[in-house]
Every structure is written in structure tokens, then in C-alpha cells.
Motif scaffolding. Sequence first.
Motif, PDB file in Angstrom:
ATOM      1  N   SER A  96      49.759   0.079  19.161  1.00  0.00           N
ATOM      2  CA  SER A  96      48.443  -0.583  19.106  1.00  0.00           C
ATOM      3  C   SER A  96      47.387   0.295  18.450  1.00  0.00           C
ATOM      4  N   LYS A  97      47.621   1.612  18.395  1.00  0.00           N
ATOM      5  CA  LYS A  97      46.656   2.541  17.795  1.00  0.00           C
ATOM      6  C   LYS A  97      46.841   2.684  16.288  1.00  0.00           C
ATOM      7  N   TYR A  98      47.937   2.126  15.767  1.00  0.00           N
ATOM      8  CA  TYR A  98      48.212   2.287  14.335  1.00  0.00           C
ATOM      9  C   TYR A  98      47.504   1.183  13.547  1.00  0.00           C
ATOM     10  N   ILE A  99      46.208   1.391  13.389  1.00  0.00           N
ATOM     11  CA  ILE A  99      45.350   0.429  12.705  1.00  0.00           C
ATOM     12  C   ILE A  99      45.002   1.005  11.333  1.00  0.00           C
ATOM     13  N   LYS A 100      45.133   0.191  10.315  1.00  0.00           N
ATOM     14  CA  LYS A 100      44.801   0.658   8.969  1.00  0.00           C
ATOM     15  C   LYS A 100      43.298   0.873   8.864  1.00  0.00           C
ATOM     16  N   THR A 101      42.912   2.077   8.487  1.00  0.00           N
ATOM     17  CA  THR A 101      41.497   2.415   8.388  1.00  0.00           C
ATOM     18  C   THR A 101      41.265   3.292   7.171  1.00  0.00           C
ATOM     19  N   ALA A 102      40.086   3.149   6.579  1.00  0.00           N
ATOM     20  CA  ALA A 102      39.739   3.950   5.407  1.00  0.00           C
ATOM     21  C   ALA A 102      39.132   5.292   5.796  1.00  0.00           C
ATOM     22  N   GLU A 103      38.773   5.457   7.094  1.00  0.00           N
ATOM     23  CA  GLU A 103      38.147   6.698   7.563  1.00  0.00           C
ATOM     24  C   GLU A 103      39.245   7.669   7.970  1.00  0.00           C
TER      25      GLU A 103
ATOM     26  N   VAL B 217      39.060  10.685   9.235  1.00  0.00           N
ATOM     27  CA  VAL B 217      38.854  11.340  10.541  1.00  0.00           C
ATOM     28  C   VAL B 217      39.267  10.405  11.673  1.00  0.00           C
ATOM     29  N   LYS B 218      38.963   9.129  11.539  1.00  0.00           N
ATOM     30  CA  LYS B 218      39.363   8.158  12.565  1.00  0.00           C
ATOM     31  C   LYS B 218      40.877   8.048  12.630  1.00  0.00           C
ATOM     32  N   GLY B 219      41.537   8.018  11.459  1.00  0.00           N
ATOM     33  CA  GLY B 219      42.997   7.976  11.423  1.00  0.00           C
ATOM     34  C   GLY B 219      43.604   9.211  12.067  1.00  0.00           C
ATOM     35  N   PHE B 220      42.977  10.381  11.835  1.00  0.00           N
ATOM     36  CA  PHE B 220      43.441  11.629  12.450  1.00  0.00           C
ATOM     37  C   PHE B 220      43.402  11.521  13.973  1.00  0.00           C
ATOM     38  N   GLN B 221      42.300  11.026  14.509  1.00  0.00           N
ATOM     39  CA  GLN B 221      42.141  10.911  15.957  1.00  0.00           C
ATOM     40  C   GLN B 221      43.089   9.865  16.539  1.00  0.00           C
ATOM     41  N   LEU B 222      43.291   8.758  15.843  1.00  0.00           N
ATOM     42  CA  LEU B 222      44.189   7.710  16.339  1.00  0.00           C
ATOM     43  C   LEU B 222      45.621   8.220  16.449  1.00  0.00           C
ATOM     44  N   PHE B 223      46.065   8.952  15.454  1.00  0.00           N
ATOM     45  CA  PHE B 223      47.441   9.466  15.508  1.00  0.00           C
ATOM     46  C   PHE B 223      47.595  10.484  16.631  1.00  0.00           C
TER      47      PHE B 223
ATOM     48  N   GLN C  36      52.196   3.889   8.396  1.00  0.00           N
ATOM     49  CA  GLN C  36      52.136   5.175   7.689  1.00  0.00           C
ATOM     50  C   GLN C  36      50.711   5.593   7.353  1.00  0.00           C
ATOM     51  N   CYS C  37      49.777   4.673   7.421  1.00  0.00           N
ATOM     52  CA  CYS C  37      48.404   4.970   6.987  1.00  0.00           C
ATOM     53  C   CYS C  37      47.785   6.117   7.780  1.00  0.00           C
ATOM     54  N   ILE C  38      47.757   5.985   9.133  1.00  0.00           N
ATOM     55  CA  ILE C  38      47.073   7.025   9.913  1.00  0.00           C
ATOM     56  C   ILE C  38      47.907   8.297   9.986  1.00  0.00           C
ATOM     57  N   ILE C  39      49.236   8.180   9.848  1.00  0.00           N
ATOM     58  CA  ILE C  39      50.060   9.396   9.802  1.00  0.00           C
ATOM     59  C   ILE C  39      49.706  10.195   8.558  1.00  0.00           C
ATOM     60  N   ASN C  40      49.578   9.499   7.431  1.00  0.00           N
ATOM     61  CA  ASN C  40      49.217  10.158   6.180  1.00  0.00           C
ATOM     62  C   ASN C  40      47.842  10.809   6.280  1.00  0.00           C
ATOM     63  N   GLN C  41      46.885  10.144   6.931  1.00  0.00           N
ATOM     64  CA  GLN C  41      45.545  10.710   7.080  1.00  0.00           C
ATOM     65  C   GLN C  41      45.559  11.943   7.975  1.00  0.00           C
ATOM     66  N   PHE C  42      46.392  11.906   9.013  1.00  0.00           N
ATOM     67  CA  PHE C  42      46.499  13.060   9.917  1.00  0.00           C
ATOM     68  C   PHE C  42      46.978  14.293   9.154  1.00  0.00           C
TER      69      PHE C  42
ATOM     70  N   GLN D 212      59.341  10.460   6.139  1.00  0.00           N
ATOM     71  CA  GLN D 212      59.073   9.819   4.852  1.00  0.00           C
ATOM     72  C   GLN D 212      57.613   9.953   4.441  1.00  0.00           C
ATOM     73  N   VAL D 213      56.723   9.892   5.433  1.00  0.00           N
ATOM     74  CA  VAL D 213      55.291  10.054   5.132  1.00  0.00           C
ATOM     75  C   VAL D 213      55.029  11.457   4.604  1.00  0.00           C
ATOM     76  N   LEU D 214      55.615  12.454   5.255  1.00  0.00           N
ATOM     77  CA  LEU D 214      55.451  13.832   4.805  1.00  0.00           C
ATOM     78  C   LEU D 214      56.005  14.017   3.397  1.00  0.00           C
ATOM     79  N   THR D 215      57.179  13.442   3.177  1.00  0.00           N
ATOM     80  CA  THR D 215      57.795  13.569   1.845  1.00  0.00           C
ATOM     81  C   THR D 215      56.896  12.972   0.781  1.00  0.00           C
ATOM     82  N   ASN D 216      56.427  11.755   1.002  1.00  0.00           N
ATOM     83  CA  ASN D 216      55.559  11.100   0.016  1.00  0.00           C
ATOM     84  C   ASN D 216      54.267  11.868  -0.190  1.00  0.00           C
ATOM     85  N   PHE D 217      53.700  12.334   0.920  1.00  0.00           N
ATOM     86  CA  PHE D 217      52.430  13.050   0.826  1.00  0.00           C
ATOM     87  C   PHE D 217      52.593  14.359   0.042  1.00  0.00           C
TER      88      PHE D 217
END
Length: 780
Positions: free
Chosen positions: A76-83, A85-91, A152-158, A219-224
Motif C-alpha cells: 500500500s506504500k508503493y505509490i508512484k510519486t514525483a517527489e 524525498v517522499k519516495g525515499f521515506q515510503l520505501f 519500482q518507482c519508490i525503490i529507484n528514488q530511495f 532489477q531496480v539496482l541494475t537498471n539504476f
Amino acid sequence: MMNINHKKEDLKLYWNKINYAYPILDDKIFSDCTEAEYDEVQVLIVNLGVQIKIRDLVFVHIEKYLRQHVASSFWSKYIKTAEEVKGFQLFKSSVNDLYEAVSSFSPMLQRLTKLNSSCNDNKLIYGEKNLVLGFKQLVRATLLSQLPIDFQCIINQFYKISFNVFDNEYENSDMGEDIMCSGCGNEYSDCNCAYIVKVFHETNRKLVELQLLERLTGQVLTNFIQLRIQSHIQKVCTGTFDVSHIEALESWLNTTVMSWLIRIYCAGSSKPPPDDKNIQNAISRFKQKLTYYLYHSYTKTRIDQLFNIIIEYPDSQPAVDDIKICLAKTDLRPTLCKKLQNALETRLLHPGVNTPDILTAYISTIRALRHLDPSGVILETVTKPVRNYLRSREDTVRSVVSSLTEEGAGSELAEELAKFAAEGDEGDGDADKDEAWDEWNPDPVDADPKVDSNDRRTNDIISMLVNVYGSKELFVNEYRTLLADRLLAQSVINTEKEIRYLELLKIRFGESQLHFCEVMLKDISDSKRINSLIHQDKTIEELNKKFTSNAMILSAQFWPPFKDESLELPEEIKEHFEAYTKSYEALKGNRTLSWKPHLGNVNLEIEIGEKKLDLTVSPFNATLIMHFQNKSEWTLDELHQVMKVPITILRRKITYWQSMGLIAEKSTDHFVLVEADNKASVPSHQVQEMICEDEETESAMASAHDQREGELQVFWSYIVGMLTNLDCLPLDRIHQMLKMFASQAPGTECSLMELRQFLDTKVRTHQLVLQGGMYKLPKT
């Protein structure tokens, strides 16, 4: 063994006790059951003999609880966000909540482990022998079965935020007096890097314990990281070809990227634990994958820049060395060939590029690709369209020959010619090859098996240019024509320089090929001597009081054919030439001179009133202005009658004197001599065109096509003789006989195709008859 045929009330009591020990069966997490109470329940379960059933039942309820509560809460915390810092905190929050939820099962798992050890069941728990590991496998399977689309969005931001902090630590350790922190993006007074690093390590530690790190973030780490590698390569390598970047990129990967990854896998530690083979293997696999990607990305970047790298070669040799290293580690060889070939065709092989520029690029391509691939396979593949295009350009041979004999720095072919001569003087090349036998390598798999690998490896630049046409004779004949032009165009001829070039060419092409050129240079020195002897003749001395002349006496059979142009000289000039001819005949006995009045240079002194001009012009322009000496007005038709020159040529040539302000067009095709104070009014753009016309240097030699037509006519008398004696002959037989009897002069070698075209021309003009593949003379 206890009798299990109890009353219904007793079974219900037992179940309540079991449910009290394992509250998950009633969808509760925490239990007030003490260890003593649990021991009593375990004795009850063992006495009933239902340990396995209870264990499996508990896991069924655990799976249900994980699916309905833990997994849904986690995702439920994996929400796509453009922020970011918010993605970092959610993850961070999602991992913390998951870790706490899983940790809450520890007491129950301990009881299940204790219960499971009381029976001899070797059944795997979700593929694991260990019950705790089986539980973790269940957690992973339950979570990963419910992956949301944008997880993968908030994982990538984290990881993006944490990598920026880490990269800043390595690249900008001396932060100076900057206002903003380049790691977290805050002002230094509010720098958040320490908090980010702490959360980063703590979150990764929890993921490692849950064995979710690779499954969730791999996979997120690899792509990033791949994106980071690409951006780093672009930042470091764009536009710089004179520095090798391989070592710097490898160092960046090891010190920055891999150190960051090790801290991810090792919860902040800079080194993997020596006793944990799983983590070591995971890091090793990741490093191999990223190292390959680094080479692959860097090679693709350099392939995209390869045309510019080649143009700047040899200054760009470090970049070529990098590509050479990378090609051995990647599978991009076919990509390189295809892209470079397309780049050459798009940027080089079109009418907007001058032939000398194409040749310069071609030579650089040969040198660069020879260094890149000593086998010559890439060079052979890539330059095939270049060779075909150069073959279609009429001025290719002349441009090559001009470059071979250019002076000064920058003439690459002249340097190559001198280099070839120097290498020829150093010793036997075969001995060097024998000494290097242990350095032999087989041809690449994409090599053409029909081509001799030794020829491919040893062909020098000049050989490759000659092979564009497949004939040394063509180049030698073009040099002969170019040499003739130079000798005729120069008022002061530097024979020493020409002899030096000729000697270099003789080393490269052979003595016999250049014998005619030796005679041409000898004619120049002989002409100087003959001129000095003829000027001692009293008749010539008397004529020299009006004007002097120096003739260049050429051996007609050794020089290329001249343009067939007509020019009738003034009478006084013809008289001078006749006297010169008689003096020459007296000197040489059985030889005479056939003058070419349109060739040479004339030094003129022109006086009109107070105006004086000293000019060096062509015989045509000198003759033209001399006719205005006796008559100030001429029409083009009148000039045509006295000079025997076509009117179109007269109209074009007379513009030179118009540009000098000496002749003006009074009316259409009617020209007058301009007096000293009456300068003709000529539009500026027209004057510019006139000057350009005068500066244009035209070859005195016949065109290559006209020369070839004349050379082929040498065969005709031989062919007529053959067919007179043998009646009829096929094409192959005629070709063989010509090779034996009619190939003494340069340029008289003829291919089978060229001979067929020549004979077909004779058939069309009814000079030959073709019947059943046999050529014969027509009956008269």
C-alpha cells in the motif's frame, strides 16, 4: 500412547489449549502463553501425535495472514510519486513495517521449531529444511505474488538519493564554501546526508535479513546503475579522443559503484564477510554484470564517435586503443562495422565532398582501422563502399598522384611513399616476418576465406589505393600526365625535386614502369643545353634583338598526347620559330621540330600612353593582344579568321584582357583597344569572374578518355594484321596475341572487357564483322 477416543468436550478443551499456544490460528499475533504453559500444550500435541498436522495448519494460517494483512499493508506504500524525498521515506517505512511484522512471528517460529524437532519428519518446508528459512521463503513468495505495477518507482528514488550522497562523498570530498550540498541538495546548515546514510544502511540490513534484497531491488539496482554508468561515460568521454578512459572508468566502477553495492549487501560494511559465500557470490555476479555493461556502453559510445575519431587519427590513438580493448570483451564487432560503414556513406560519399578530402579520410580510416584490427578484416569490410565510390570519380587517380608528389607537411601519401622507400632500404622484410612467427594470430571468424590473410595484413596504404583500380599502369600513366603538366606550367623547373620523387616512385612501382618519365626529365635538361647552343647562331642572335625565345624540346613518343588545339601565330613569331627550327636541324642533322603554338608562357611588356604592364600570359592571350597592336578594333569573326580559333573560345578568352582594362566591348562581339585614359567600365562581379577564369589552370595534356582512345588505336594495326593472316579469331585469342606483341608502350595494356568494347565499336562502324563469336574483316 494415550487413547484419543475422548469426549467431544475434551477435544474442544485440547483445541483451545493449542489455539492459546498458537494464537495465529485465531488470527491473533501476540500470545500471553508462557513457556511453561506452552510446554504443557506441546506434551498434549505429542501425546495426540498431531505435530505435523499442527505445524502445517499453523503455516496455512500464517500464509493467509501474510497475504491478507502483511503483504497488503506493505504494498500500500508503493505509490508512484514525483517527489524523490517522499519516495525515499515510503520505501524506508514499508521495509520497517515489514521487518516488524515478520519479527513478531519469532516466538511462534521458535515454538514450531521446538515442536518440529519432536518428530522425525524430513519433509521440506517451502523448499527449505530449516523451518525459519521456510517461513522467510513463504514471506517472499507471498509478497512477490502481489507485485504492483509501479513498485519500482519508490525503490529507484530511495537508491538514487543514497547514491547521490555516496557519489558526492567520493567525488567532492573537498566541499569548499559551496552553499548547497550536492549530495542531499539541502543547504549545508540543513545537510541531511548523515541521516540518509543511516537509513540506507539500516534498510538494506533488514532486506538482507529478510532475504529480499535481490528479489525486491535487484532489477531496480541494475537498471539504476546502468543509467549511472551511461551518464558517467557521456560526461567523461564526450568529445575527448586523445586520452584513454578505460582505467578511469574501471576505477570509478570499483571505488564508487562497487563500494556502494558492497555496503548495500553488507549493511554498511566496506568489505563482505569472509565466511558468507552467498553475499560474496552475489557481489561477484553483480560486478561481472556491471563490468561487462561498462565495456559495452563505453564501446557503443566510442562507435558512435568513430568517424570523428578516425578523422583525428593519429591524435585520437588513445580512443582507438580503448575500442580495441573493449572489442575483445564485447560482441560489438558487427555493430562497429555496420555503423562506421553507414557513417562513411552518409558523411563522406556524396558529391558535396571533394575527392582529396575523401582520400584524406580514407587514408586516416586505413591507418586507424589497421591499428584497431591488425588482421585487416574490419578495414576490408568497412571500406568497400569507399573503394567503389572512389572508382566512380573521374579525378580520383589524379588526386592520389598529386598527393604522392606534394611538398610539405600534411601530405600523407608523400610521407607514406618516403616511408616505403626507407623500409625498403633497411633490409629484408621476410626475415622480420620469420622472427615474428610466434606473434601470429588466426583471422577473426568474420574474415572472408577467399582472401589471403597475408595480403590483407601486409597491404600498405598506397597498395590499397592502387587496388581501387587494380592496375599500377593507370597510376603510372596519371603520374606521367601530371608530371608533364607540371613541367610545362613552371617557368623555372626544379628538376632535382622531380627526380627525387621519381626515384621514390621507381622503388614503389618499378624501374620499367617509369622509364618514360625519366626521358621526360632528361628532355628538360637537354632543352636547356640545346637552347644555349642555338642562341649562339647568328641568325637567332639577330632575331633575338626583337624578342628572345626558349623552346622546351620534347621527345614526342615518350610524352603523353597533348590537347589538339589550333592557334595561328602572328607572322613575326612564325618566322622566329622557322629560324629556330632550321638552327635545330643544323645542330641535330636528321631531326626536326613540330611546334605546339598553344603551349608555353609569354612575357609581355605593354605600353599604352604612360601606362606600362609586365605580364606573363598564355600564347593565346599574347597572340590576341598583339593583333590589337596593329588594329585597334576587331570583331570576333575577324579574330577567328586570323587566329583559326573557334568563336566560343575567343569569346571566353578575351575576357582576360577586358578584366585588365585593355580591351572593351564596343557592341556585341565588337571589341576595341582601350586608350590610356579611357578605362573600360566592367561590372565588378564580371571582373571577378574574368580574374577567376585567368587564374584557372588548364591541363595541356589530352583528357584521360582521349588518351585512352589514342592508346587503344595502337592495337588496331595489330588486329588488322592478325585477321588478314588468320581470317577470323575469337576475342580471347585476340587478347592473348595482343598481350604478346603489342604491350611495349605504357598504357597499352588492355583488359578483356576493354578490348571487347573497342572491338564492338569497330563493329558498329563497319570496320569489323562479328559472326558466331568470331571477329573478321569485312569483305571488300
